[in-house]
Scaffold this motif. Structure first.
Motif, short mmCIF file in Angstrom:
data_model
loop_
_atom_site.label_atom_id
_atom_site.label_comp_id
_atom_site.label_asym_id
_atom_site.label_seq_id
_atom_site.Cartn_x
_atom_site.Cartn_y
_atom_site.Cartn_z
N PHE A 116 -1.42 3.61 -0.86
CA PHE A 116 -2.20 2.58 -1.55
C PHE A 116 -2.00 2.61 -3.06
O PHE A 116 -2.20 1.59 -3.72
N ALA A 117 -1.59 3.74 -3.62
CA ALA A 117 -1.37 3.84 -5.06
C ALA A 117 -0.23 2.93 -5.52
O ALA A 117 -0.16 2.59 -6.70
N GLU A 118 0.63 2.52 -4.60
CA GLU A 118 1.70 1.57 -4.95
C GLU A 118 1.14 0.21 -5.36
O GLU A 118 1.84 -0.57 -5.99
N TYR A 119 -0.13 -0.05 -5.03
CA TYR A 119 -0.73 -1.36 -5.30
C TYR A 119 -1.85 -1.29 -6.32
O TYR A 119 -2.47 -2.31 -6.64
N GLY A 120 -2.13 -0.10 -6.87
CA GLY A 120 -3.16 0.03 -7.89
C GLY A 120 -3.80 1.40 -7.86
O GLY A 120 -3.32 2.32 -7.20
N THR A 121 -4.90 1.52 -8.58
CA THR A 121 -5.61 2.79 -8.70
C THR A 121 -6.53 2.99 -7.50
O THR A 121 -7.40 2.16 -7.23
N MET B 130 -9.63 13.49 13.34
CA MET B 130 -9.74 12.18 12.72
C MET B 130 -9.91 11.10 13.78
O MET B 130 -9.35 11.21 14.88
N ARG B 131 -10.64 10.04 13.47
CA ARG B 131 -10.97 9.01 14.44
C ARG B 131 -9.98 7.86 14.47
O ARG B 131 -10.14 6.93 15.24
N GLY B 132 -8.95 7.87 13.63
CA GLY B 132 -7.91 6.84 13.70
C GLY B 132 -8.16 5.63 12.81
O GLY B 132 -7.47 4.63 12.93
N PHE B 133 -9.14 5.74 11.94
CA PHE B 133 -9.39 4.68 10.97
C PHE B 133 -9.91 5.30 9.69
O PHE B 133 -10.25 6.48 9.64
N GLY B 134 -9.95 4.49 8.63
CA GLY B 134 -10.43 4.99 7.36
C GLY B 134 -10.79 3.88 6.41
O GLY B 134 -10.69 2.69 6.75
N PHE B 135 -11.20 4.28 5.22
CA PHE B 135 -11.60 3.32 4.18
C PHE B 135 -11.00 3.74 2.85
O PHE B 135 -10.89 4.93 2.56
N VAL B 136 -10.61 2.75 2.07
CA VAL B 136 -10.04 2.99 0.75
C VAL B 136 -10.79 2.11 -0.25
O VAL B 136 -11.02 0.93 0.01
N GLU B 137 -11.16 2.68 -1.38
CA GLU B 137 -11.73 1.91 -2.49
C GLU B 137 -10.71 1.92 -3.61
O GLU B 137 -10.18 2.98 -3.96
N MET B 138 -10.46 0.74 -4.16
CA MET B 138 -9.51 0.63 -5.26
C MET B 138 -10.23 0.14 -6.50
O MET B 138 -11.39 -0.25 -6.45
N ASP B 139 -9.52 0.14 -7.63
CA ASP B 139 -10.12 -0.17 -8.93
C ASP B 139 -10.55 -1.62 -9.08
O ASP B 139 -11.50 -1.91 -9.78
N SER B 140 -9.83 -2.55 -8.42
CA SER B 140 -10.19 -3.96 -8.58
C SER B 140 -9.94 -4.73 -7.28
O SER B 140 -9.19 -4.28 -6.42
N GLU B 141 -10.55 -5.90 -7.19
CA GLU B 141 -10.33 -6.75 -6.02
C GLU B 141 -8.89 -7.24 -5.95
O GLU B 141 -8.34 -7.40 -4.86
N ALA B 142 -8.26 -7.46 -7.10
CA ALA B 142 -6.86 -7.90 -7.12
C ALA B 142 -5.97 -6.83 -6.50
O ALA B 142 -5.05 -7.13 -5.73
N GLU B 143 -6.24 -5.57 -6.83
CA GLU B 143 -5.47 -4.47 -6.25
C GLU B 143 -5.72 -4.36 -4.75
O GLU B 143 -4.79 -4.15 -3.96
N SER C 175 -6.59 -6.78 -2.71
CA SER C 175 -5.92 -7.92 -2.07
C SER C 175 -4.42 -7.69 -1.95
O SER C 175 -3.82 -7.99 -0.91
N ALA C 176 -3.81 -7.13 -2.98
CA ALA C 176 -2.37 -6.84 -2.95
C ALA C 176 -2.05 -5.83 -1.86
O ALA C 176 -1.08 -5.98 -1.12
N ALA C 177 -2.87 -4.79 -1.75
CA ALA C 177 -2.66 -3.76 -0.73
C ALA C 177 -2.84 -4.34 0.68
O ALA C 177 -2.04 -4.06 1.58
N ILE C 178 -3.87 -5.14 0.86
CA ILE C 178 -4.12 -5.76 2.17
C ILE C 178 -2.95 -6.65 2.56
O ILE C 178 -2.43 -6.57 3.68
N ASP C 179 -2.52 -7.51 1.64
CA ASP C 179 -1.41 -8.42 1.93
C ASP C 179 -0.13 -7.66 2.30
O ASP C 179 0.60 -8.06 3.19
N ALA C 180 0.12 -6.56 1.61
CA ALA C 180 1.36 -5.81 1.83
C ALA C 180 1.31 -4.92 3.07
O ALA C 180 2.32 -4.75 3.75
#
Length: 103
Positions: free
Chosen positions: A21-26, A41-54, A56-61
């Motif tokens: 995820f760091a490839e798309y922001g902080t 581990m249950r096979g899923f997780g959550f990531v918080e990034m610095d901004s909504e733009a970051e 969105s970029a991570a989700i799209d990619a």
């Protein structure tokens, strides 16, 4: 807001997720829930990034991308729904054998 990541390999670590995820922001935080009984581990997780733009970029990619032998499911996390208070697990009336008696 945070990102939901599904279909993760059970071998994935917080460091692995952070790196991708760091490839798309902080990356502010990574959370990988584990099973209470096994600690696995249950096979899923959550990531918080610095901004909504970051985010969105991570989700799209990454949504649908193959990683560690699995096709990732990546989208905006939905708010957690509140759980009801426990009431002993039985529903409806009745006695211990599960049958209601009317007198």
């Amino acid at each position: 807001m945070s990102i939901y990541i599904g279909n993760l390999s059970y071998d994935a670590t917080e460091e692995d997720i952070t790196s991708i995820f760091a490839e798309y922001g902080t990356v502010k935080r990574v959370q990988l829930p584990t099973d209470r009984e096994t600690g696995r581990m249950r096979g899923f997780g959550f990531v918080e990034m610095d901004s909504e733009a970051e985010e969105s970029a991570a989700i799209d990619a990454l949504d649908g991308a193959e990683w560690m032998g699995r096709d990732l499911k990546v989208n905006k996390a939905k708010p957690r729904e509140p759980r009801g208070q426990g009431g002993g697990g039985r529903r409806g009336g009745g006695n211990r054998d599960g049958f209601s008696r009317r007198y």
